[in-house]
Scaffold this active site. Structure first.
Site, PDB file in Angstrom:
ATOM      1  N   ARG A  88       0.802  -1.231   0.000  1.00 53.16           N
ATOM      2  CA  ARG A  88       0.000   0.000   0.000  1.00 53.16           C
ATOM      3  C   ARG A  88       0.833   1.278   0.000  1.00 53.16           C
ATOM      4  O   ARG A  88       1.909   1.330   0.594  1.00 53.16           O
ATOM      5  CB  ARG A  88      -0.932  -0.005   1.212  1.00 53.16           C
ATOM      6  CG  ARG A  88      -2.000  -1.091   1.095  1.00 53.16           C
ATOM      7  CD  ARG A  88      -2.916  -1.163   2.292  1.00 53.16           C
ATOM      8  NE  ARG A  88      -4.015  -2.090   2.029  1.00 53.16           N
ATOM      9  CZ  ARG A  88      -3.933  -3.413   2.223  1.00 53.16           C
ATOM     10  NH1 ARG A  88      -2.835  -3.972   2.675  1.00 53.16           N
ATOM     11  NH2 ARG A  88      -4.971  -4.175   1.932  1.00 53.16           N
ATOM     12  N   HIS A 113      -1.067  -2.555  -4.497  1.00 53.00           N
ATOM     13  CA  HIS A 113      -0.486  -3.400  -5.544  1.00 53.00           C
ATOM     14  C   HIS A 113      -0.451  -2.738  -6.925  1.00 53.00           C
ATOM     15  O   HIS A 113      -0.792  -3.357  -7.935  1.00 53.00           O
ATOM     16  CB  HIS A 113      -1.227  -4.736  -5.614  1.00 53.00           C
ATOM     17  CG  HIS A 113      -1.105  -5.570  -4.361  1.00 53.00           C
ATOM     18  ND1 HIS A 113      -0.010  -5.509  -3.534  1.00 53.00           N
ATOM     19  CD2 HIS A 113      -1.950  -6.486  -3.804  1.00 53.00           C
ATOM     20  CE1 HIS A 113      -0.176  -6.354  -2.524  1.00 53.00           C
ATOM     21  NE2 HIS A 113      -1.340  -6.948  -2.655  1.00 53.00           N
ATOM     22  N   HIS A 187       2.785 -12.602  -5.719  1.00 51.26           N
ATOM     23  CA  HIS A 187       1.651 -12.777  -4.812  1.00 51.26           C
ATOM     24  C   HIS A 187       1.107 -14.211  -4.832  1.00 51.26           C
ATOM     25  O   HIS A 187      -0.099 -14.431  -4.645  1.00 51.26           O
ATOM     26  CB  HIS A 187       0.551 -11.785  -5.198  1.00 51.26           C
ATOM     27  CG  HIS A 187      -0.315 -11.376  -4.048  1.00 51.26           C
ATOM     28  ND1 HIS A 187      -1.017 -12.277  -3.285  1.00 51.26           N
ATOM     29  CD2 HIS A 187      -0.577 -10.158  -3.525  1.00 51.26           C
ATOM     30  CE1 HIS A 187      -1.694 -11.621  -2.353  1.00 51.26           C
ATOM     31  NE2 HIS A 187      -1.445 -10.333  -2.475  1.00 51.26           N
ATOM     32  N   ASP A 259      -1.827 -10.312   8.110  1.00 49.99           N
ATOM     33  CA  ASP A 259      -1.683  -9.545   6.872  1.00 49.99           C
ATOM     34  C   ASP A 259      -0.697  -8.433   7.197  1.00 49.99           C
ATOM     35  O   ASP A 259      -1.044  -7.255   7.184  1.00 49.99           O
ATOM     36  CB  ASP A 259      -3.052  -9.000   6.430  1.00 49.99           C
ATOM     37  CG  ASP A 259      -3.011  -8.386   5.035  1.00 49.99           C
ATOM     38  OD1 ASP A 259      -1.937  -8.409   4.408  1.00 49.99           O
ATOM     39  OD2 ASP A 259      -4.057  -7.864   4.585  1.00 49.99           O
ATOM     40  N   GLU A 324       4.960 -12.535   0.603  1.00 50.92           N
ATOM     41  CA  GLU A 324       5.329 -11.556  -0.415  1.00 50.92           C
ATOM     42  C   GLU A 324       6.616 -10.853   0.015  1.00 50.92           C
ATOM     43  O   GLU A 324       6.584  -9.944   0.848  1.00 50.92           O
ATOM     44  CB  GLU A 324       4.183 -10.556  -0.591  1.00 50.92           C
ATOM     45  CG  GLU A 324       2.864 -11.219  -0.961  1.00 50.92           C
ATOM     46  CD  GLU A 324       1.651 -10.417  -0.490  1.00 50.92           C
ATOM     47  OE1 GLU A 324       1.497  -9.263  -0.899  1.00 50.92           O
ATOM     48  OE2 GLU A 324       0.867 -10.947   0.309  1.00 50.92           O
TER      49      GLU A 324
HETATM   50  C1  BGC Z   1      -2.618  -7.560   1.089  1.00 51.97           C
HETATM   51  C2  BGC Z   1      -4.013  -7.828   1.582  1.00 51.97           C
HETATM   52  C3  BGC Z   1      -4.937  -7.850   0.397  1.00 51.97           C
HETATM   53  C4  BGC Z   1      -4.459  -8.868  -0.588  1.00 51.97           C
HETATM   54  C5  BGC Z   1      -5.264  -8.775  -1.838  1.00 51.97           C
HETATM   55  C6  BGC Z   1      -2.234  -8.681   0.191  1.00 51.97           C
HETATM   56  O1  BGC Z   1      -0.936  -8.479  -0.263  1.00 51.97           O
HETATM   57  O2  BGC Z   1      -1.715  -7.421   2.147  1.00 51.97           O
HETATM   58  O3  BGC Z   1      -4.427  -6.829   2.484  1.00 51.97           O
HETATM   59  O4  BGC Z   1      -6.257  -8.118   0.782  1.00 51.97           O
HETATM   60  O5  BGC Z   1      -3.108  -8.666  -0.915  1.00 51.97           O
HETATM   61  O6  BGC Z   1      -5.414  -9.961  -2.420  1.00 51.97           O
END
Ligand code: BGC
Length: 370
Positions: A88, A113, A187, A259, A324
């Protein structure tokens, strides 16, 4: 069982995007009966098939059978390369060399992302390669100046290489012609018992990190680096993922589970173990090594479950985890975090290795360098 006599890479047509762009699939095989499918849409890992301790091969990654799935609203970035900026950016804004820059926002006021259409939704060019100890595919994408409002042209290369020690190495590199933030990751989501199994809560995780970057109510880092000790985020010793996932803790409640960006003790040393996850029933394990200072450990808290995915499976919340490897979220707004600004004349470079267990004695054991 048939065991390929050599490392190999094959290519076939996977499908086409809604806009009619062809998408290719590359399949990498090693001599341990492990195979990896990479597709050119989003430079994604489409599948990783790996034997368990009894030799039974399962696909351990989440995905879709076709491009329409990956293009749909259900896509949770399955297997994708994320850019230009993974994770983010608060308010989708940052100040760079005295200039305020606003980029595409796609999660309320924030950028997640890479914004509305990130690298995960682009078709990459690709070419296979092989070396004496690996097979692989190299993908390239040219991100033009102003794409998602990011400054400068950025030429990106991602190289996947598989060896006979069940290691999948991802090497990312990029060059720009204007200063720009860059943070690339993959991801891919795993369930080591097999994709589509209902939960990862019985997997055992160890994360080599004493700290993490706590987030505010919008999941943006507060800027603090907090200790994991005495909190449900502590995985310095191997523990069940499910043991404290519903603990009464503000950070866990905000994310609905894990997360969080962990501050790795490995400090960019790819020879040191960053993360290990074991699934006791199958005996499969996964180790991660990386040049990156952080890893987002995400337990698929918002996987919706209500759609049919690859091989007819559905994916319930917490039925997979992602690791990640990355720089910390929102770094352009946090001068104390490691730098994510790439400048003309410099080369962005990151490597992450996923190594699958049980690994069997291999013929050629060494991965070539990047
Ligand atoms: C984020 C999550 C998000 C997800 C989306 C992750 O990398 O940290 O907050 O919901 O990606 O698929």
């Amino acid at each position: 069982m048939d065991q390929p006599a050599a490392l190999s890479v094959t290519r076939d047509m996977f499908g086409q995007t809604a806009a009619g762009q062809p998408v290719w699939r590359y399949r990498l095989h090693n001599r341990q009966r492990m195979s990896v499918d990479i597709i050119t849409y989003g430079a994604r890992i489409h599948a990783i098939r790996v034997p368990d301790m009894n030799g039974h091969v399962d696909d351990v990654t989440l995905g879709f059978d076709d491009i329409a799935g990956y293009e749909s609203a259900d896509d949770a970035y399955f297997g994708a390369v994320i850019g230009r900026y993974a994770n983010r950016l608060g308010g989708g804004r940052f100040c760079l060399d005295g200039q305020d820059i606003q980029v595409s926002t796609n999660e309320g006021d924030n950028t997640l992302h890479g914004g509305e259409t990130g690298f995960s939704a682009r078709v990459w060019a690709a070419e296979s390669f092989s070396t004496h100890s690996t097979v692989g595919v190299e993908l390239t994408y040219f991100s033009p100046d102003g794409e998602m409002e990011f400054p400068g042209n950025l030429a990106v290369t991602v190289r996947y290489a598989l060896d006979d020690a069940n290691r999948l190495r991802i090497h990312y590199s990029a060059v720009c012609d204007r200063a720009t933030p860059v943070n690339l990751t993959n991801h891919v989501y795993f369930n080591l018992a097999g994709a589509g199994m209902p939960s990862v809560l019985e997997h055992i995780a160890m994360i080599n990190a004493a700290g993490y970057t706590p987030v505010d109510a919008q999941m943006i880092p507060t800027g603090e680096i907090a200790d994991v000790a005495q909190t449900p985020l502590d995985f310095t010793r191997p523990g069940r993922i499910g043991a404290f996932i519903d603990a009464d803790h503000e950070q866990i409640a905000r994310a609905g589970g894990y997360d969080h960006n962990y501050v790795l003790a490995t400090e960019g040393d790819i020879s040191r173990l960053a993360v290990r996850v074991i699934e006791p029933e199958s005996g499969r394990g996964l180790e991660m090594f990386t040049t990156e200072p952080g890893v987002q450990f995400y337990t698929g808290n918002s996987l919706p479950g209500g759609f049919i995915a690859k091989d007819g499976k559905t994916y319930a919340p917490r039925s997979a985890f992602a690791l990640e490897a990355q720089h910390y979220p929102d770094s352009p707004n946090r001068p104390d975090f490691p730098n994510t600004i790439l400048r003309p004349g410099e080369k962005y470079s990151q490597s992450t290795v996923y190594r699958f267990l049980p690994d069997l004695p291999a013929a050629g054991t060494f991965l070539d360098g990047p």
